[in-house]
Design an enzyme around this catalytic site. Sequence first.
Site, PDB file in Angstrom:
ATOM      1  N   TRP A   1      -8.501   0.237 -11.126  1.00 44.59           N
ATOM      2  CA  TRP A   1      -7.656   0.487 -10.178  1.00 44.59           C
ATOM      3  C   TRP A   1      -5.902   0.066 -10.603  1.00 44.59           C
ATOM      4  O   TRP A   1      -5.211   0.674 -10.430  1.00 44.59           O
ATOM      5  CB  TRP A   1      -7.644  -0.416  -8.975  1.00 44.59           C
ATOM      6  CG  TRP A   1      -9.166   0.301  -8.234  1.00 44.59           C
ATOM      7  CD1 TRP A   1     -10.124  -0.377  -7.831  1.00 44.59           C
ATOM      8  CD2 TRP A   1      -8.873   1.410  -7.680  1.00 44.59           C
ATOM      9  NE1 TRP A   1     -10.799   0.416  -7.129  1.00 44.59           N
ATOM     10  CE2 TRP A   1     -10.229   1.539  -7.022  1.00 44.59           C
ATOM     11  CE3 TRP A   1      -8.090   2.620  -7.490  1.00 44.59           C
ATOM     12  CZ2 TRP A   1     -10.714   2.862  -6.239  1.00 44.59           C
ATOM     13  CZ3 TRP A   1      -8.510   3.762  -6.834  1.00 44.59           C
ATOM     14  CH2 TRP A   1      -9.812   3.803  -5.994  1.00 44.59           C
TER      15      TRP A   1
ATOM     16  N   ASP B   1      -2.061  -5.215  -5.201  1.00 45.88           N
ATOM     17  CA  ASP B   1      -2.881  -4.470  -4.554  1.00 45.88           C
ATOM     18  C   ASP B   1      -4.270  -5.136  -4.069  1.00 45.88           C
ATOM     19  O   ASP B   1      -5.115  -5.470  -4.958  1.00 45.88           O
ATOM     20  CB  ASP B   1      -3.645  -3.373  -5.426  1.00 45.88           C
ATOM     21  CG  ASP B   1      -4.669  -2.298  -4.857  1.00 45.88           C
ATOM     22  OD1 ASP B   1      -5.092  -2.742  -3.863  1.00 45.88           O
ATOM     23  OD2 ASP B   1      -5.133  -1.535  -5.597  1.00 45.88           O
TER      24      ASP B   1
ATOM     25  N   LYS C   1     -12.204  -1.495   2.999  1.00 52.40           N
ATOM     26  CA  LYS C   1     -13.316  -2.088   2.165  1.00 52.40           C
ATOM     27  C   LYS C   1     -13.378  -3.772   3.140  1.00 52.40           C
ATOM     28  O   LYS C   1     -14.395  -3.902   3.622  1.00 52.40           O
ATOM     29  CB  LYS C   1     -12.457  -2.600   0.915  1.00 52.40           C
ATOM     30  CG  LYS C   1     -12.930  -1.844  -0.087  1.00 52.40           C
ATOM     31  CD  LYS C   1     -11.842  -0.887  -0.569  1.00 52.40           C
ATOM     32  CE  LYS C   1     -12.230   0.292  -1.536  1.00 52.40           C
ATOM     33  NZ  LYS C   1     -11.338   0.711  -2.336  1.00 52.40           N
TER      34      LYS C   1
HETATM   35  C1  PLP Z   1     -10.301   1.559  -3.068  1.00 48.10           C
HETATM   36  C2  PLP Z   1      -9.406   0.766  -4.079  1.00 48.10           C
HETATM   37  C3  PLP Z   1      -8.133   1.656  -4.004  1.00 48.10           C
HETATM   38  C4  PLP Z   1      -8.049   3.164  -3.678  1.00 48.10           C
HETATM   39  O1  PLP Z   1      -7.978   3.203  -2.046  1.00 48.10           O
HETATM   40  P1  PLP Z   1      -7.791   4.520  -1.347  1.00 48.10           P
HETATM   41  O2  PLP Z   1      -7.590   3.917   0.070  1.00 48.10           O
HETATM   42  O3  PLP Z   1      -9.010   5.268  -1.320  1.00 48.10           O
HETATM   43  O4  PLP Z   1      -6.815   5.322  -1.626  1.00 48.10           O
HETATM   44  C5  PLP Z   1      -7.077   1.049  -4.777  1.00 48.10           C
HETATM   45  N1  PLP Z   1      -7.241  -0.230  -5.125  1.00 48.10           N
HETATM   46  C6  PLP Z   1      -8.301  -1.035  -4.914  1.00 48.10           C
HETATM   47  C7  PLP Z   1      -8.296  -2.298  -5.590  1.00 48.10           C
HETATM   48  C8  PLP Z   1      -9.337  -0.531  -4.423  1.00 48.10           C
HETATM   49  O5  PLP Z   1     -10.637  -1.208  -4.125  1.00 48.10           O
END
Ligand code: PLP
Length: 360
Positions: free
Chosen positions: A101, A171, A195
């Site tokens: 990521w 993030d 998540k």
């Molecule tokens: C799942 C995830 C993303 C991407 O998320 P989307 O909502 O599918 O764009 C980005 N960063 C992390 C750490 C993730 O777990």
Amino acid sequence: MTIYNFSAGPAVLPKEVLQQAQAEMLDWHGSGMSVMEMSHRGPEFMGIAAQAETCLRELMGIPANYKVLFLQGGASLQFSTIPMNLLRGKKSADYLNTGEWSKKAISEAKKYATVNVVASSADKNFSCVPEFAEWKCDPEAAYLHITPNETIGGVEFNWLPDSGAVPLVADMSSTILSRPIEVSKYGLIYAGAQKNIGPAGLTIVIVREDLIGDVLPGTPTILDYKTHADNDSMYNTPPTFAIYIAGLVFQMLKRHGGIAAMEQTNIAKAGLLYAAIDSSNGFYHCPVALHNRSRMNVPFTLKEAAFDGEFLKQADALGLLQLKGHRSVGGMRASIYNAMPLAGVQALVAFMNEFAKNNG
Ligand SMILES: *Cc1c(COP(=O)(O)O)cnc(C)c1O
């Protein structure tokens, strides 16, 4: 049979939230309609959105000088929205590279900024987080971007780099609400909801007010944080149903003792699973450095990859679903977000012990 869903995302949701949503599905609080059918500008939905924000602010202790934005486009859209908004006349930004990521955030930011990768664990196959002493930070950077939990690699860290006056951007897609954090230490926090919050389609951005309002020329109106801050995230139609469900999740967390209580359960769940891996005499292996093991996403391999298919088949038959590792890593991954009950991890561990005994 009880089903336990270990998917990395979209992921398991709290049963009591789903039950409440079910009960309210056709007639929300006497309105005669479902939340999905409501105008986002009507008093009912405005109330739902306001309550969701208030509740999140309480849970996370979000200071008044931070805006909470309910957006769309996923965490992935933030990879470009962040440089568009936070460069503020500067040319370069700092990024830590701890895995898949981080890499995506970096490659997108490169379209708008000079990216200084302060440190990387690529040479260690992303199995750990580089010590802060090794980071080469630029005091002139527009911001410093980190990924506190790498969902794919299962690498997590909870200490904060000292970035001085440089705003810290995190993030938190797969770690938000899993442990208490101090929001005031960050310039911006973002997370896709699917998540640890609610359904896919909602992205939450928590941003310090003074960082917004100075976008790159050419930035679309809808990607300017100020647009959403000035319109209470109602500039255009927001993901209404996802906001409603997220609000129910926030209320549920509050009922159950908030994030501090959640953290205790998360520590217990992760402890149980890692103990099963570590006490398997090498039948299971987690590639992540001990002190960087994620509480949310637990990757592990089996002694021989040839066992993978049988492991997944037997797990499925027991209602232990979605354990296949990410295609880039292989092996297994158990995502054990807030909504995964302790009983789910206990069931997984019992199966893992049995499988190791029968195949070891
Ligand atoms: C799942 C995830 C993303 C991407 O998320 P989307 O909502 O599918 O764009 C980005 N960063 C992390 C750490 C993730 O777990």
